[in-house]
Design an enzyme around this catalytic site. Structure first.
Site, PDB file in Angstrom:
ATOM      1  N   PHE A 303      12.651  -4.179 -34.055  1.00  0.00           N
ATOM      2  CA  PHE A 303      12.254  -5.389 -34.772  1.00  0.00           C
ATOM      3  C   PHE A 303      12.821  -5.258 -36.172  1.00  0.00           C
ATOM      4  O   PHE A 303      12.416  -4.368 -36.928  1.00  0.00           O
ATOM      5  CB  PHE A 303      10.722  -5.522 -34.852  1.00  0.00           C
ATOM      6  CG  PHE A 303      10.268  -6.688 -35.705  1.00  0.00           C
ATOM      7  CD1 PHE A 303       9.713  -7.801 -35.120  1.00  0.00           C
ATOM      8  CD2 PHE A 303      10.392  -6.663 -37.089  1.00  0.00           C
ATOM      9  CE1 PHE A 303       9.290  -8.886 -35.894  1.00  0.00           C
ATOM     10  CE2 PHE A 303       9.981  -7.730 -37.882  1.00  0.00           C
ATOM     11  CZ  PHE A 303       9.431  -8.841 -37.275  1.00  0.00           C
ATOM     12  N   GLU A 304      13.748  -6.126 -36.508  1.00  0.00           N
ATOM     13  CA  GLU A 304      14.203  -6.202 -37.892  1.00  0.00           C
ATOM     14  C   GLU A 304      14.717  -7.602 -38.148  1.00  0.00           C
ATOM     15  O   GLU A 304      15.284  -8.257 -37.269  1.00  0.00           O
ATOM     16  CB  GLU A 304      15.273  -5.149 -38.212  1.00  0.00           C
ATOM     17  CG  GLU A 304      16.565  -5.262 -37.445  1.00  0.00           C
ATOM     18  CD  GLU A 304      17.604  -4.219 -37.884  1.00  0.00           C
ATOM     19  OE1 GLU A 304      17.245  -3.236 -38.543  1.00  0.00           O
ATOM     20  OE2 GLU A 304      18.797  -4.406 -37.549  1.00  0.00           O
TER      21      GLU A 304
END
Length: 432
Positions: A303-304
């Site tokens: 997740f980024e």
């Protein structure tokens, strides 16, 4: 008195039989109509004539009707793919940035990605309507395309990776890589996987150059088999842009030491040769202790949300190219998460990195659920099970502040004797 007597008829068995038949036929008709109304979907039911007269859907607000739409360029076979519940909410107000949701996925991960996208659509993208970029090292099957098209009405862009993106570093050989895979296969997760190394190299320094990504300003990484627990009623891209934030994350664990045995040595070598590319102050002390060593903290890059000018900048490109020639993607198992994290810590200040505490998220292995009551009101998860609040790296992120470049270089010089050469592998230590 019965109906025959009222009508002036003599009751007979034949009249009673006729009456019973009429009652039975009426019951059958009402039963069949009720069942058909329950089984048919909205659009089909709207086309049925009403027993009470007129068309049931004739006065329905068009905005409330649910059309069946196949996105341009796809073939949607509803006979094979069960129709998903698709939200047709009106778009949220406000501007949209030049951004996309980017997914690296295999054909075999269709079910896992449908699950992720269903939650992602419900929680965020049904209203903000950003396009999806789906990348694969193989051609996408029609089954995969149709399966994804049945989940969302937002734009889908499918792309394939050739050897320029999915391949070996120029500094390694397939033969030596195979030998290293055999040695490392039982030392850590994916120790013997070649495709995992292709993936880490691609995600570290190649994906943002792909034709479907290279013109984007921002990207949000999505993975198969992840869960989103909280409603996201604002646009994180706009939130970050307006506040000068370059990098956003949710979970910060530690990396496995054996997978990055020489990564920090090569990082320090790059720093010594490229001090002119470093900012006056940065959050480098989040990943580096006062002893000058790497503490293994990293942002979990599955997740980024990132301003892609960070990765396309001269400093990051120089850092990635240096590492790509250092052989560690294949002879060790350098992951994109520690590389992204070390680079962000070297190149950004704390105010340019943001923890999305309000976004509840789970990837197999770790999860985050906000415990702040106001944040948690929009979530369906248990904060007591959240890994984030037990993470030493997360705690460190909240406590540390920016460090001056001169101080960082001083710490590195004082610990120089620890890094005169890359750390030896266990196999090499046994031979010495």
């Amino acid at each position: 008195m019965g109906l025959p007597q009222i009508l002036g008829l003599q009751p007979t068995a034949r009249i009673y039989k006729v009456g019973l038949m009429l009652v039975a036929l009426g019951t059958i008709f009402v039963t069949l109509y009720t069942a058909s109304s329950l089984l048919l979907d909205d659009s089909a039911r709207a086309s049925l004539p009403s027993v009470l007269g007129g068309n049931k859907g004739s006065n329905q607000d068009p905005a409330q009707q649910v059309p069946v739409i196949a996105p341009v360029g796809t073939t949607l076979d509803l006979g094979k793919i069960p129709a998903a519940r698709i939200s047709y909410d009106l778009p949220a107000e406000g501007e949209r940035l030049n951004a996309a949701i980017v997914v690296l996925v295999r054909n075999s991960e269709l079910d896992g990605l449908r699950k992720s996208m269903r939650m992602f659509e419900d929680r965020f993208n049904r209203r903000f309507k950003y396009p999806y970029v789906l990348l694969n090292d193989q051609n996408f099957t029609q089954e995969f395309r149709d399966g994804i098209a049945a989940i969302t009405k937002n734009e889908l862009r499918f792309g394939t990776l050739d050897s320029d993106y999915w391949g070996y570093s120029p500094s390694v050989t397939p033969e030596e890589t195979e030998r290293k895979l055999e040695y490392n296969k039982n030392r850590y997760l994916y120790g013997g996987s070649l495709s995992y190394r292709f993936m880490c190299r691609f995600q570290s320094g190649k994906f943002y150059h792909h034709p479907l990504v290279r013109d984007l300003d921002w990207y949000w990484r999505l993975e198969p088999d992840v869960e989103y627990y909280c409603d996201i009623d604002y646009d994180p891209f706009v939130y970050m842009r307006d506040r000068g934030i370059k990098y956003g994350f949710t979970i910060a664990p530690r990396e496995g030491r054996r997978t990055v045995e020489s990564l920090w040595y090569h990082t320090r070598e790059w720093v010594k040769q490229n001090t002119h590319l470093l900012p006056p102050r940065s959050l480098v002390n989040w990943v580096m202790g006062t002893d000058g060593h790497y503490n293994l903290c990293h942002f979990w890059s599955i997740f980024e949300i990132v301003d892609l000018s960070l990765y396309r900048g001269e400093a990051y490109e120089s850092y990635f190219n240096y590492l790509d020639n250092a052989q560690g993607f294949f002879y060790e198992r350098w992951g994109d998460a520690p590389i992204h994290s070390i680079a962000a810590s070297l190149l950004l200040q704390k105010g340019e990195i943001h923890w999305f505490e309000d976004i509840g998220y789970k990837h197999p292995g770790n999860m985050h659920c906000p415990r702040d009551p106001q944040m948690h009101a929009k979530c369906v998860c248990d904060p007591a099970k959240s890994y984030t609040y037990r993470s030493a790296c997360q705690t460190r992120f909240e406590k540390v502040n920016n460090m001056a470049k001169e101080r960082m270089l001083e710490i590195m010089r004082n610990s120089e004797t620890s890094y005169l050469s890359p750390p030896a592998s266990e196999e090499e230590e046994k031979k010495s």
